[in-house]
Design an enzyme around this catalytic site. Structure first.
Site, PDB file in Angstrom:
ATOM      1  N   GLN A 116       0.854  -1.190   0.000  1.00 15.70           N
ATOM      2  CA  GLN A 116       0.000   0.000   0.000  1.00 15.70           C
ATOM      3  C   GLN A 116       0.883   1.231   0.000  1.00 15.70           C
ATOM      4  O   GLN A 116       1.577   1.506   0.975  1.00 15.70           O
ATOM      5  CB  GLN A 116      -0.886  -0.045   1.244  1.00 15.70           C
ATOM      6  CG  GLN A 116      -1.713   1.180   1.515  1.00 15.70           C
ATOM      7  CD  GLN A 116      -2.435   1.068   2.849  1.00 15.70           C
ATOM      8  OE1 GLN A 116      -2.750  -0.013   3.314  1.00 15.70           O
ATOM      9  NE2 GLN A 116      -2.663   2.201   3.491  1.00 15.70           N
ATOM     10  N   GLY A 117       0.882   1.994  -1.093  1.00 17.51           N
ATOM     11  CA  GLY A 117       1.728   3.174  -1.220  1.00 17.51           C
ATOM     12  C   GLY A 117       0.963   4.454  -0.941  1.00 17.51           C
ATOM     13  O   GLY A 117       0.464   5.109  -1.868  1.00 17.51           O
TER      14      GLY A 117
ATOM     15  N   SER B 189       1.716   6.769   2.445  1.00 20.07           N
ATOM     16  CA  SER B 189       2.493   7.773   3.172  1.00 20.07           C
ATOM     17  C   SER B 189       3.713   8.248   2.385  1.00 20.07           C
ATOM     18  O   SER B 189       4.311   7.485   1.616  1.00 20.07           O
ATOM     19  CB  SER B 189       2.959   7.204   4.516  1.00 20.07           C
ATOM     20  OG  SER B 189       1.866   6.923   5.355  1.00 20.07           O
TER      21      SER B 189
ATOM     22  N   SER C  40       4.859  -1.052   4.048  1.00 17.60           N
ATOM     23  CA  SER C  40       5.091  -2.355   4.677  1.00 17.60           C
ATOM     24  C   SER C  40       5.264  -3.457   3.631  1.00 17.60           C
ATOM     25  O   SER C  40       4.467  -3.568   2.698  1.00 17.60           O
ATOM     26  CB  SER C  40       3.920  -2.711   5.588  1.00 17.60           C
ATOM     27  OG  SER C  40       3.779  -1.776   6.628  1.00 17.60           O
TER      28      SER C  40
ATOM     29  N   GLU D 190      -8.291  -1.347   7.848  1.00 15.52           N
ATOM     30  CA  GLU D 190      -7.105  -1.507   8.683  1.00 15.52           C
ATOM     31  C   GLU D 190      -7.478  -1.657  10.155  1.00 15.52           C
ATOM     32  O   GLU D 190      -6.680  -2.117  10.963  1.00 15.52           O
ATOM     33  CB  GLU D 190      -6.177  -0.297   8.536  1.00 15.52           C
ATOM     34  CG  GLU D 190      -5.458  -0.218   7.208  1.00 15.52           C
ATOM     35  CD  GLU D 190      -4.405   0.874   7.194  1.00 15.52           C
ATOM     36  OE1 GLU D 190      -4.463   1.767   8.070  1.00 15.52           O
ATOM     37  OE2 GLU D 190      -3.521   0.841   6.322  1.00 15.52           O
TER      38      GLU D 190
ATOM     39  N   GLU E 253      -2.927  10.651  18.758  1.00 11.99           N
ATOM     40  CA  GLU E 253      -3.409  12.030  18.851  1.00 11.99           C
ATOM     41  C   GLU E 253      -4.409  12.337  17.728  1.00 11.99           C
ATOM     42  O   GLU E 253      -5.463  12.954  17.963  1.00 11.99           O
ATOM     43  CB  GLU E 253      -2.228  13.010  18.786  1.00 11.99           C
ATOM     44  CG  GLU E 253      -1.302  12.970  19.996  1.00 11.99           C
ATOM     45  CD  GLU E 253      -0.323  11.811  19.963  1.00 11.99           C
ATOM     46  OE1 GLU E 253       0.380  11.621  20.963  1.00 11.99           O
ATOM     47  OE2 GLU E 253      -0.259  11.091  18.935  1.00 11.99           O
TER      48      GLU E 253
END
Length: 375
Positions: free
Chosen positions: A124-125, A127, A159, A243, A359
């Site tokens: 999964q591309g 970030s 990943s 996810e 956060e």
């Protein structure tokens, strides 16, 4: 399989009996990332050949139908028994629904069985170095040239990219006047294409699970676009809840298995099962109850959204609590021993970061679920 075995309890019983008769135990003394990947592909092939991996997926994509909860049961049994690691296994339930929902039907029908059967792995591309939690600011660009698109840019924290055959990739396609969320387009990219470079990143737990992936004038056919131009943000928002649904269910099963292992180790050392273990169990059980409700909402056909941020916060807290307890009850093991406990403890420090920081998740809960505004 008869239709009555689509009922979850009957399905689980039949799967457990099959697993008891088919030895898929990993080879001993190989806890490396390469070993995990080899075992992952082995397990998928066996499950697919016996049809277990096909249940819960639509027939249009090579599945055998049945409720979504069936595939959650398969993941729980396989990962909970230590037959596969939750990392590589989790990619199935993140990327497969995305392909089914956004790829051309012919492409999904061709590609999904390759993933489910262990013929291939995907990544999964999303970030980028400057676009982590702020995904809408990504800069990897795709420019149309005739019947193709040419992609340039960089992804990071991807990943298992070093094992992947293909990548679901987010790019920027709009012009300077296009709002960020409307300027993102997704592609299904072959990672053996000229111009693709994959560089593993060694993390503090000494495992190169994450990678940088570079795209230098990479040519991708238009028919590999997922959805339409500008659909990338919607795809990402539809993908992210996965996810935190079935993917989490499998990781919870793994954490329970490690909790059981910790109890056995504490007993072996002659210690009592104390309050700290009770608090850890409570954290895991709270997470499991919440995740169970999420699985059933998914199985009922509901769209998952911001409420899965609650699952993410609970997972991070429970995972870190488990490994903090292991550190406290096994003095010196985390700090001094080269053992899975040390590696997993270090990995758990990132539980409140990966997949969306704690956060950010709390902000989502406050603003979108509790309507508390920006302050």
């Amino acid at each position: 399989m008869t239709d009555d075995l689509f009922e979850p309890a009957a399905f689980r019983t039949a799967l457990q009996e099959w697993l008891a008769d088919n030895n898929l135990t990993p080879p001993p003394n190989d806890d490396s990332l390469d070993g995990h990947q080899t075992q992952h592909l082995r397990v998928l092939k066996a499950l697919y050949d016996a049809d277990w991996m096909r249940y819960g997926w639509p027939e249009s994509a090579g599945g055998l139908g049945g409720p979504d909860i069936l595939r959650a049961i398969v993941g729980e049994e396989v990962v909970g028994r230590g037959l596969d690691h939750p990392g590589p296994y989790s990619m199935l339930d993140v990327l497969t629904p995305t392909m089914i929902d956004y790829a051309r039907p012919e492409l999904a029908a061709e590609m999904v069985p390759r993933l489910l059967s262990g013929q291939e792995s995907w990544c999964q591309g999303f970030s980028e170095p400057g676009s982590g939690s702020d995904l809408a600011s990504l800069t990897t660009r795709a420019v149309q040239q005739g019947d193709n698109w040419v992609i340039n840019g960089q992804k990071v924290w991807t990943s298992f990219a070093q094992f992947a055959t293909r990548c679901i990739l987010l790019t920027r396609t709009g012009d300077a006047n296009t709002p960020n969320h409307e300027a993102i387009t997704a592609f299904f990219v072959d990672l053996d294409s000229p111009g693709v470079s994959v560089r593993p990143l060694r993390t503090m737990h000494d495992v190169d699970e994450f990678c940088e992936v570079y795209f230098d004038d990479v040519v991708v056919p238009t028919d590999r676009m997922l959805g339409k131009p500008g659909d990338g943000w919607k795809l990402a928002m539809d993908l992210l809840p996965y996810e935190r649904s079935t993917c989490f269910w499998q990781r919870i099963a793994y954490l329970y298995s490690r909790f059981d292992a910790l109890i056995e180790e504490v007993k072996r050392q002659g210690q009592s099962v104390d309050t700290e273990l009770g608090e850890t169990y409570l954290a895991l059980h709270t997470l499991r109850c919440r995740s169970r409700a999420t699985q059933h909402r998914l199985g009922d056909g509901q769209k998952l959204g911001a409420d899965t941020s609650i699952d993410k916060v609970l997972l991070a807290a429970a995972e870190q609590k488990l490994y903090d307890t292991a550190r406290d009850l096994m003095p010196g093991v985390i700090e001094l021993d080269d053992s899975p406990w040390r590696t997993e403890y270090l990995y758990s420090r990132a539980a409140s970061i990966y997949g969306g920081t704690a956060e950010v998740q709390r902000n989502i809960i406050a603003r979108r679920l509790l309507d508390l505004g920006k302050e």
